[in-house]
Design an enzyme around this catalytic site. Structure first.
Site, PDB file in Angstrom:
ATOM      1  N   GLY A   1       2.477  11.963  -0.919  1.00 45.13           N
ATOM      2  CA  GLY A   1       3.136  11.368   0.235  1.00 45.13           C
ATOM      3  C   GLY A   1       4.363  10.602  -0.186  1.00 45.13           C
TER       4      GLY A   1
ATOM      5  N   GLY B   1       8.542   4.246   2.714  1.00 43.99           N
ATOM      6  CA  GLY B   1       9.644   3.339   2.449  1.00 43.99           C
ATOM      7  C   GLY B   1       9.601   2.811   1.025  1.00 43.99           C
TER       8      GLY B   1
ATOM      9  N   GLY C   1       8.458   4.318  -1.617  1.00 46.15           N
ATOM     10  CA  GLY C   1       8.735   5.318  -2.643  1.00 46.15           C
ATOM     11  C   GLY C   1       7.727   6.439  -2.530  1.00 46.15           C
TER      12      GLY C   1
ATOM     13  N   ASP D   1       3.494  -3.210   9.113  1.00 47.07           N
ATOM     14  CA  ASP D   1       3.757  -1.777   9.225  1.00 47.07           C
ATOM     15  C   ASP D   1       2.468  -1.047   9.590  1.00 47.07           C
ATOM     16  OD1 ASP D   1       5.280   0.463   9.304  1.00 47.07           O
ATOM     17  OD2 ASP D   1       5.497   0.684   7.134  1.00 47.07           O
TER      18      ASP D   1
END
Ligand SMILES: *[C@@H]1O[C@H](CO)[C@@H](O)[C@H](O)[C@H]1NC(C)=O
Ligand SMILES: *[C@@H]1O[C@H](CO)[C@@H](O)[C@H](O)[C@H]1NC(C)=O
Length: 935
Positions: free
Chosen positions: A665, A668, A670, A785
């Site tokens: 995956g 944001g 990395g 988030d």
């Protein structure tokens, strides 16, 4: 008849021979040779249970040839010291027959496992028993109470469980009792209750019982005036009840650590009579009442009373009269009123005052005239309205979260109002060797290494600038009398003490990475380099150094206080060493076969051995590997396993050089990779920060976050396993979640479906995880988030929230530094109020979670057909008034009990106004009742 008399004759002969032998062996000193043969046989039996004994352990006479770590006196084996030899196996019961032993030290052999035999209790001549940092398990045998001559008993950092045997109290000669860092349970034994106990140890100076699961109250009669105790370390256990008054009866006490327990009641004021105490740690308990005047303890250097339940009290003037005080920590101390200026008349050169999260008010007046040293004054989150400094300005004054730092104040842009930490990380670099590195540039000498991989253990010897393999480990100071890590001369002093006492030349010792862990233990990484240009230590040298550290022959400078050392296993290059052959097997092999075996080991087994060695190295503790966390949820003492520090190469290898096919995956932060840790065959997810990205943080910040994350443990939060920091890399290692994320199951393309019940269970799990972050984590954490792709599913479809914490922490709802806030968050999930206030709160997470709930119901994307999911649902509800219209078509076949309540709650979560949204624990309660109704 005849046969009967023969057999009785035989029996007679046999038994008289036995008696003769016994008499000769044990009663006649002249017959020492025979008792030696018995010793040797027993030693061989012990050896047969071990692998990786030193190569010198060959032949049949341990006393004549030079067996490493073995001392014979008058033909008895009197000392067995094999620290850091990479031994593996178990401790054979035959050890109990080596009753000439006076010293037994098997420290730092992590792979010595299993219980320790009760026959150790037969070693009546033993004066020192040291088994630090091995892998021993099981109970501590009560037979150890027979070792009347014992003065030094250190079983710390193993996996011992069960109670402390009361018989330990019979060891009246004992000076040091160290059982720290095990899983011991039960109460502290005392003779009045248990027949024998710790109160009998009248010669003991050190009770180190910290970091176990000891429970019950501290018995009052454990302390009395006949004792010589100087260190009482009971911290990080599960002790309850009040602090006994009898503490005040032991005038020799210098260090008292009771932090991290469940102690309650007031601090007994007679503790103030203990004039020799220089360290007092009572933080993280439930102590109540008022804080007594302890100014009688006029040698106090370090005091920490944080996180108790004290009554609100005026800031305490008497602290100002403690002349030697370097460090005062009183977070969450219910202090009110103005800050007494006396508190900041810093008589000490170096001073730390950490009083965050109190209600101190008024104007802070600091007078720094006459001292220019580093001082840290941390008054974050108080009610201070102004600042007046006489003398030089402070570099380390922390006032953020006070009215004095409000948006419109003149201080707002000053350094004092920035939230940042300025501690950690001292690196005594190899100043003279330039950029030289060994891992890349060193050309392996094939005579030594055979192949390339062994280069990885090499470091630059700062003295010679040659590459060599150091002996590495961690010094853990359990009660340092200071808290400022920036004083270079202090570090130099430590270095010098290591050099002189361990007989190293200056420069051959290198120190790095000082830091306080969450228990306020000071951890310091140490590397000791072999002499001159030698690339390796010899075994005898390692044993010598290991012994000096494990038996505390080494004495650090006073201000560092008591220590414990743990070593990383050393890479030996004995040419004859081979793995997997037990010593018995080796014994039986003829010389031809032995040569053959060595050839095979050398050719075929070499790669295997290297691999095995490297894997083993991963397991071993690294300077920061032993951080432990606590779980405020149950306020259990910190006992959960630590967060590991991985090297880049370890992670590089386990992801096959971060190859594409290990990628699982990206985000944001990395890329995320899947890797398998070889040593434990554990699959992990590795998040690697993009180089140069916004997420790459400063060292202190990164470390701070790791410390916070390592304390977070909840079954609905993805667990942090470790991290890697260095070489420009920042990586976080998490447990791997085989079923991917909730988002994978909600998009139609995936072809995977979840039934109604599963969806509720997942929503409930995630909500519980968030509740923990908001309401139980200390400090509270705003996720920032929350989204369906951050809700991961384990093999049983339990939901675990991921990706929390890589962000500023919530400070009681007051938010600082919103600029970084805007860098996080995902469009579509973000709190609409954020765009007007630029402030995030727990309620922002509630909004995002509401969006996730809508996704769960509708299986629609957050933006679909140019519309936001909240709008879409609202519109449908208004138009049709038919709640089920919005339902995921897949669910329509099911009855979906509780669907209406679920949808209602989701809609409340996504209210425009934060004030009207529920808190996460309300959401949990609603989901629980929806789930219960399903049954
Ligand atoms: C400071 O706090 C004390 C105690 O709560 C209160 O009595 C006093 O009025 C406060 N002073 C200021 C200047 O706010
Ligand atoms: C640093 O530590 C040394 C030794 O403990 C002490 O003498 C010195 O005053 C300290 N220096 C500063 C700047 O605090």
């Amino acid at each position: 008849m005849a046969s009967a008399s023969y057999s009785s004759l035989f029996f007679l002969l046999y038994s008289s021979l036995f008696i003769l032998l016994y008499t000769v062996v044990f009663l006649c000193p002249e017959a020492a040779a025979l008792s030696k043969t018995l010793d040797v046989q027993m030693l061989m039996a012990v050896k047969s249970k071990w692998q990786n004994t030193p190569p010198t352990w060959e032949g049949s006479d341990p006393c004549s040839s030079q067996w490493n770590g073995l001392v014979c006196t008058a033909s008895r084996i009197t000392s067995l010291t094999l620290s850091s030899m990479n031994l593996s196996g178990t401790l054979a019961t035959e050890i109990g027959f080596l009753n000439g032993l006076q010293s037994l030290d098997l420290s730092y052999n992590k792979e010595l496992i299993g219980p320790i035999p009760s026959t150790l209790g037969n070693l009546i001549n033993l004066e020192s028993l040291v088994l630090i940092g091995c892998g021993f398990t099981g109970h501590i045998p009560h037979e150890l109470g027979n070792l009347q001559k014992l003065t030094f008993l250190d079983l710390s950092s193993n996996n011992f469980s069960g109670p402390i045997p009361p018989s330990v109290g019979n060891l009246t000669k004992l000076r040091l009792l160290d059982l720290a860092k095990n899983q011991l349970s039960g109460s502290l034994p005392v003779s009045s209750l248990n027949g024998s106990g710790l109160d009998r140890l009248i010669n003991a100076q050190h009770f180190h019982l910290n970091s176990n699961g000891l429970s019950g109250s501290i018995p009052a009669d454990i302390f009395h005036s006949d004792m010589q105790l100087i260190h009482v370390l009971f911290d990080s256990n599960a002790l309850v009840g009040e602090i006994p008054l009898t503490f005040g009866h032991v005038p020799t006490l210098e260090v008292i650590r009771l932090d991290g327990n469940f102690l309650e009641g007031p601090i007994p004021s007679n503790i103030g009579k203990l004039k020799n105490v220089n360290e007092l740690h009572l933080s993280n308990n439930n102590l109540s009442g008022t804080i007594p005047d302890l100014s009688g303890m006029n040698r106090l250097q370090y005091i920490d009373l944080s996180n108790n339940s004290f009554e609100a009290s005026e800031a305490l003037e008497w602290f100002g009269s403690l002349e030697q005080l370097t460090t005062l920590i009183l977070e969450n101390g219910s202090l009110i009123g103005p800050v007494p200026s006396k508190l900041f008349c810093l008589p000490q050169l170096e001073t730390v005052r950490r009083l965050r999260n109190n209600d101190l008010n008024g104007t802070l007046k600091v007078d720094t005239k006459g001292s220019s040293q580093l001082q840290l004054i941390d008054l974050e989150n108080n009610l201070i309205t102004g600042l007046s400094v006489t003398g030089e300005t402070y570099t380390n004054l922390m006032l953020s979260g006070n009215p004095a730092c409000d948006k419109n104040s003149e201080l707002v842009n000053s350094k004092a109002c920035q939230a940042e930490t300025t501690e950690f990380f001292y690196a005594a670099g190899s100043k003279t060797c330039g950029d030289k590195t060994c891992s890349r540039d060193f050309s392996a000498n094939p005579d030594i290494c055979g192949d390339k991989t062994c280069r990885e253990d090499f470091r630059v010897n700062p003295e010679t600038c040659e590459c060599a393999v150091p002996y590495e480990g961690k010094l853990e100071f359990r009660a340092p009398s200071f808290s400022d890590l920036s004083n270079v001369s202090r570090v130099e002093k430590l270095k010098n003490s290591l050099c002189t006492q361990l007989n190293f030349s200056e420069g051959a010792v290198s120190i790095c990475c000082m830091s306080f862990d969450s228990h306020y233990y000071l951890n310091i990484g140490v590397q000791l380099f072999p002499f001159g240009n030698k690339p390796f230590f010899e075994r005898a040298e390692i044993i010598r150094i290991g012994f000096a550290l494990s038996n505390k022959i080494y004495n650090p400078p006073d201000e560092f206080g008591t220590f414990s050392f743990t070593a990383i296993s050393y890479y030996f290059t004995d040419p004859r060493e081979s793995k997997g052959l037990s010593s018995e097997a080796k014994f039986g092999i003829s010389s031809v076969a032995a040569v053959l075996a060595l050839v095979i080991a050398g050719v075929g087994g070499y790669a295997f051995r290297q691999k095995w060695r490297a894997e083993k190295a991963i397991k071993l503790s690294k300077p920061f590997a032993s951080w432990r966390g606590d779980s405020p949820e149950s306020k259990r003492p910190p006992k959960v396993d630590g967060v590991r520090c991985f090297s880049f190469r370890e992670l590089n290898r386990c992801t096959n050089y971060f190859s594409e096919d290990h990628k699982i995956g990206s985000g944001g932060y990395g890329m995320v990779y899947r890797g398998t840790l070889n040593d434990v065959s554990q699959v992990v997810a590795i998040k690697r920060a993009k180089k140069g990205s916004l997420q790459v943080q400063g060292a202190a910040e990164f470390k701070n976050e790791i410390e916070v994350l390592s304390r977070i443990h909840h079954k609905n939060l993805v667990k942090l396993t470790g991290f890697c920091f260095g070489d420009g890399e920042q990586m976080l290692v998490y447990e791997y979640m085989p079923n991917g994320s909730l988002a994978d199951y909600l998009s139609e393309k995936s072809g995977k479906q979840l039934d109604w019940r599963k969806r509720i269970v997942i929503a409930l799990g995630a909500a519980r995880g968030l509740t923990y972050l908001h309401e139980y984590a200390n400090p509270p954490i705003i996720h920032r988030d929350v989204k369906s792709s951050n809700i991961l599913l384990d093999e049983n479809f339990n939901a675990k929230v991921s990706d929390f914490g890589l962000s500023k922490l919530s400070v009681y709802g007051k938010e600082i530094g919103h600029m970084t806030v805007s860098a996080k968050g995902t469009p579509g999930y973000m709190d609409p109020e954020f765009f007007t206030t630029y402030e995030l709160s727990e309620k922002s997470d509630v909004y995002s979670f509401g969006v996730v709930l809508l996704e769960i119901i509708t299986a629609k994307g957050v933006f679909e057909d140019g519309q936001h999911i909240v709008q879409t649902v609202k519109k449908k509800l208004e138009e049709k008034g038919q709640m089920r219209e919005v339902m995921d078509p897949f669910l329509r076949g099911e009855s979906c009990m509780g669907f209406e309540s679920f949808l209602n709650m989701a809609m409340r979560c996504v209210e425009e106004s934060a004030a009207r949204r529920p808190v996460m624990s309300d959401v949990v309660r609603d989901l629980e009742s929806i789930l219960t109704a399903l049954h």
